[in-house]
Write a protein that holds these residues in place. Structure first.
Motif, PDB file in Angstrom:
ATOM      1  N   SER A 176       1.083  -1.080  -0.145  1.00 34.44           N
ATOM      2  CA  SER A 176       0.059   0.022  -0.230  1.00 34.44           C
ATOM      3  C   SER A 176       1.099   1.641  -0.166  1.00 34.44           C
ATOM      4  N   ASN A 202      -2.800  -7.763  -3.116  1.00 35.31           N
ATOM      5  CA  ASN A 202      -3.024  -7.022  -3.469  1.00 35.31           C
ATOM      6  C   ASN A 202      -2.343  -5.641  -3.953  1.00 35.31           C
ATOM      7  N   LEU A 244      -2.440  -1.453  -3.487  1.00 34.39           N
ATOM      8  CA  LEU A 244      -3.051  -0.439  -3.054  1.00 34.39           C
ATOM      9  C   LEU A 244      -2.351   1.427  -3.904  1.00 34.39           C
ATOM     10  N   ARG A 304      -4.585   4.440  -4.549  1.00 28.69           N
ATOM     11  CA  ARG A 304      -5.533   5.877  -4.156  1.00 28.69           C
ATOM     12  C   ARG A 304      -4.835   6.351  -3.820  1.00 28.69           C
ATOM     13  N   VAL A 361      -5.098  -8.335  -6.841  1.00 30.14           N
ATOM     14  CA  VAL A 361      -6.548  -6.848  -7.490  1.00 30.14           C
ATOM     15  C   VAL A 361      -5.480  -5.320  -7.571  1.00 30.14           C
ATOM     16  N   TYR A 405      -6.281  -0.837  -6.808  1.00 32.18           N
ATOM     17  CA  TYR A 405      -6.800  -0.160  -6.271  1.00 32.18           C
ATOM     18  C   TYR A 405      -6.430   1.030  -6.760  1.00 32.18           C
ATOM     19  N   SER A 406      -7.015   1.440  -7.802  1.00 33.25           N
ATOM     20  CA  SER A 406      -6.689   3.072  -7.965  1.00 33.25           C
ATOM     21  C   SER A 406      -7.424   4.199  -7.883  1.00 33.25           C
ATOM     22  N   ASP A 452      -9.810  -0.174 -10.537  1.00 33.70           N
ATOM     23  CA  ASP A 452      -9.445  -1.326  -9.987  1.00 33.70           C
ATOM     24  C   ASP A 452      -9.379  -2.168 -10.971  1.00 33.70           C
ATOM     25  N   ASP A 465      -8.161  -6.300 -12.638  1.00 33.09           N
ATOM     26  CA  ASP A 465      -7.485  -8.150 -11.702  1.00 33.09           C
ATOM     27  C   ASP A 465      -5.839  -8.541 -12.772  1.00 33.09           C
TER      28      ASP A 465
END
Length: 103
Positions: free
Chosen positions: A35, A54, A56, A58, A74, A76-77, A81, A83
């Motif tokens: 993250s 994941n 992250l 964002r 995954v 996440y932005s 998102d 895959d």
């Protein structure tokens, strides 16, 4: 800055909420979640190449996701998102086509 961070982490690596402007010196391989959310990043240059869980990112000012890890579960932005890295490339190609068309 991430100077002194290990090159590989078997678990998670969290560097969110640190006003980072670069991922320089981030681990290259992270076995768990990575993250870097809620920083001041404009690029994912120096992001890990492999994240076992994941990714992250964002809450940054990312211009694109080209330098995202090639492997993750995954991502996440703020751009969406994803895959797979192939999905990211599809998005970036479409954005480039729209930009060229609108220019």
């Amino acid at each position: 800055a991430l100077r002194g961070a290990p090159q590989s982490v078997s678990g998670r690596f969290l560097c969110a909420h640190n006003q980072l402007t670069s991922l320089h010196h981030a681990p290259k391989i992270v076995g768990g979640t990575f993250s870097c959310a809620d920083n001041l990043l404009t690029s994912l240059h120096y992001a890990p190449s492999t994240v076992g869980e994941n990714f992250l990112c964002r809450g940054n000012k990312l211009v694109n996701l080209f330098d995202a890890p090639k492997e993750f579960r995954v991502l996440y932005s703020d751009h969406g998102d994803f895959d797979s890295y192939a999905d990211i490339l599809d998005l970036e190609r479409e954005r480039a086509r729209r930009h060229a068309r609108d220019a």
